[in-house]
Design an enzyme around this catalytic site. Sequence first.
Site, PDB file in Angstrom:
ATOM      1  N   ASP A   1       0.588  -1.005  -0.026  1.00  0.00           N
ATOM      2  CA  ASP A   1      -0.276  -0.250   0.507  1.00  0.00           C
ATOM      3  C   ASP A   1       0.873   1.351  -0.256  1.00  0.00           C
ATOM      4  OD1 ASP A   1      -2.288   1.765   0.448  1.00  0.00           O
ATOM      5  OD2 ASP A   1      -3.375  -0.732   1.150  1.00  0.00           O
TER       6      ASP A   1
ATOM      7  N   ASP B   1      -3.004   4.350  -2.455  1.00  0.00           N
ATOM      8  CA  ASP B   1      -4.160   4.802  -1.422  1.00  0.00           C
ATOM      9  C   ASP B   1      -5.207   6.368  -1.569  1.00  0.00           C
ATOM     10  OD1 ASP B   1      -5.555   4.347   0.775  1.00  0.00           O
ATOM     11  OD2 ASP B   1      -4.703   6.371   1.630  1.00  0.00           O
TER      12      ASP B   1
ATOM     13  N   GLU C   1      -6.447   3.564  -5.624  1.00  0.00           N
ATOM     14  CA  GLU C   1      -7.300   3.966  -5.295  1.00  0.00           C
ATOM     15  C   GLU C   1      -8.991   4.957  -5.285  1.00  0.00           C
ATOM     16  OE1 GLU C   1      -9.416   4.008  -0.062  1.00  0.00           O
ATOM     17  OE2 GLU C   1      -8.114   4.681  -1.014  1.00  0.00           O
TER      18      GLU C   1
ATOM     19  N   HIS D   1     -11.111  -3.857   3.271  1.00  0.00           N
ATOM     20  CA  HIS D   1     -11.251  -3.116   4.074  1.00  0.00           C
ATOM     21  C   HIS D   1     -12.275  -2.153   5.123  1.00  0.00           C
ATOM     22  CE1 HIS D   1      -8.272  -1.396   2.761  1.00  0.00           C
ATOM     23  NE2 HIS D   1      -8.085  -0.167   3.938  1.00  0.00           N
ATOM     24  N   ASP D   2     -12.188  -1.769   3.840  1.00  0.00           N
ATOM     25  CA  ASP D   2     -13.252  -0.758   3.824  1.00  0.00           C
ATOM     26  C   ASP D   2     -14.387  -0.160   4.209  1.00  0.00           C
ATOM     27  OD1 ASP D   2     -10.552   1.767   4.425  1.00  0.00           O
ATOM     28  OD2 ASP D   2     -10.671   1.768   2.684  1.00  0.00           O
TER      29      ASP D   2
HETATM   30  C1  GLC Z   1      -8.037   4.251   2.236  1.00  0.00           C
HETATM   31  C2  GLC Z   1      -7.652   3.500   3.346  1.00  0.00           C
HETATM   32  C3  GLC Z   1      -8.308   3.768   4.342  1.00  0.00           C
HETATM   33  C4  GLC Z   1      -7.886   4.674   4.998  1.00  0.00           C
HETATM   34  C5  GLC Z   1      -7.425   6.194   3.827  1.00  0.00           C
HETATM   35  C6  GLC Z   1      -6.899   6.984   4.801  1.00  0.00           C
HETATM   36  O1  GLC Z   1      -9.436   4.994   2.059  1.00  0.00           O
HETATM   37  O2  GLC Z   1      -8.449   2.746   2.371  1.00  0.00           O
HETATM   38  O3  GLC Z   1      -8.717   2.753   4.735  1.00  0.00           O
HETATM   39  O4  GLC Z   1      -8.491   5.429   5.890  1.00  0.00           O
HETATM   40  O5  GLC Z   1      -7.882   5.388   2.725  1.00  0.00           O
HETATM   41  O6  GLC Z   1      -5.829   6.594   4.841  1.00  0.00           O
END
Ligand code: GLC
Length: 558
Positions: free
Chosen positions: A104, A205, A262, A329-330
Amino acid sequence: MSNHPPAQKSWWKEVVVYQVYLRSFLDSNGDGIGDIPGLISKLDYLKDLGIDVIWISPMYKSPQDDNGYDISDYQDVHSQFGSMRDFDQLLIEIHARGMKLIIDLVINHTSDEHAWFVESRQSKESPKRDWYIWRDPKDNREPNNWESIFGGSAWRFDEHTKQYFMHVFSARQPDLNWENLDMREAVYKMIHWWMDKGIDGFRLDAISHMRKEPGLGDMPNPDKLPYVSSFDKHMNVPGILDYVYDLCDKTFNKRDVFTVGEANGVSSADVGQWVGDGRLNMVIQFEYLSLWSSDPQNRIDLAKLKDVFTRWQAALEHQGWNALFVENHDITRVVSKWGDTEKFWRESATAIAAMYFLMQGAPFIYQGQEIGMTNTVFNGFEDFDDVSAKNYFKKRRTENASDAVIIKELAPISRDNARTPMQWSTASQAGFTTGKPWLKVNPNYLQINVEAQDEDPDSVLNFYRRLTRLRRENPVFVYGHFELQLREHAQVLAYTRDNSTSRALVISNLTGRSASCDIGEALMSGANLVLGNMKSLEQTKAETKLELAPYETRVYLR
Ligand code: GLC
Ligand code: CA
């Protein structure tokens, strides 16, 4: 069979990806937190599942305010997860099994304990001041009315220099200023350091948040809210692609690495500019997620689901690739959201699996999804860990909501649902730890666990194993052209995949009621059933009129 020109071949189009949320995967030393040695001990399990690429959530040094997405040193490993030697060993062990590792990359923000921020904070004259986003107060308060994604203002006041810094996520995650070229160079150098180590790629991310709308103006605020949700001002803002292309040119394009961004806010219409030659390989899109939150009562909005998937399939066939996922995980567990956790638990977990997994793209499996893990039970404030859940709790308490009400609101949406420890066995704490787990184990681990499913031919786990094998052995599932079938059917999601020699047909009843459908001679002739989730029907010959049991899925191939 298909007149469509085949998609161009690349190694990363053929992979199945498995996401490991390290702190919840397996604890090797009894401190209650999953770690790298724990992951190493399960690599054979992942290989056996048919995994090609492992993506691990952030293992970097971090105060863990947002479970590692707040990085204080990009070139060190958080001691709770192990050491850099453990990491190097992980890479060796993964490569020895013919798999790949992606990490990540969190570069929209750092932790407030990162050396860059510590230096930036020291004075307005600091050479790194401009690496972050600092502003003077406006009328004795925040520079604008933007709300943080995790609740509250997107600004925090710093007593020392009497200015505010911006944080789109938690107050301990200050945003980096991507306009600053020195900052970018430092990030690129760090990325090269990891590539030199031999890692195989990155999950980027929050990449669509890197640019903020110039001027940082207020959001319209007709309801006179203290802070206003401000995604429009910092998500996929025009000009962001210049940052993305610069990043790709100076780092990833120099190697053969895999990248998945993402990309909240990037639509199927924009995505062609984000992915493709010299750009990112794929993005994690958020349009599915709007389906998650659309109607908490109604499990699945099939018409919308068909629309979203079909648009993304078409948009990416000849440019870039889809990242296919139903969990991470979100978000919450997909069986709880789109399936049935009671009567049709096994059936719905497997029907959803076949439905998304055999589309065009790289399928991602989130840990525990392969055994049909479900949302958990929350009894009080102390059962939540996630910083955004806690912020929400505090805010609702100030509005005089009772804890019982808050829990009712949070339970179906909390990110903690996906973060409960992996359920390995019926041993204490699901075999995850010999100590006290950092987050409570889901009480259903006695029924849902790897050990119970390993040898059971009809288990969810073995269904996933068959899915990965089917995809590996039949290129039509990788490169074949996608076409939605039975568009108007209210219960069934069906599609074909075609290449010059084969055609596959995937049919899933995504409801708890039986469904009839007429597939038509042209699609069915000569097809054989190669996968299904109903034991008794395993031998069925292809017919054109199908009666599908609740959550039945079938895959035909010719
Ligand atoms: C992304 C991650 C998440 C995190 C956020 C801030 O959305 O997947 O888990 O809280 O970024 O880094
Ligand atoms: Ca541990």
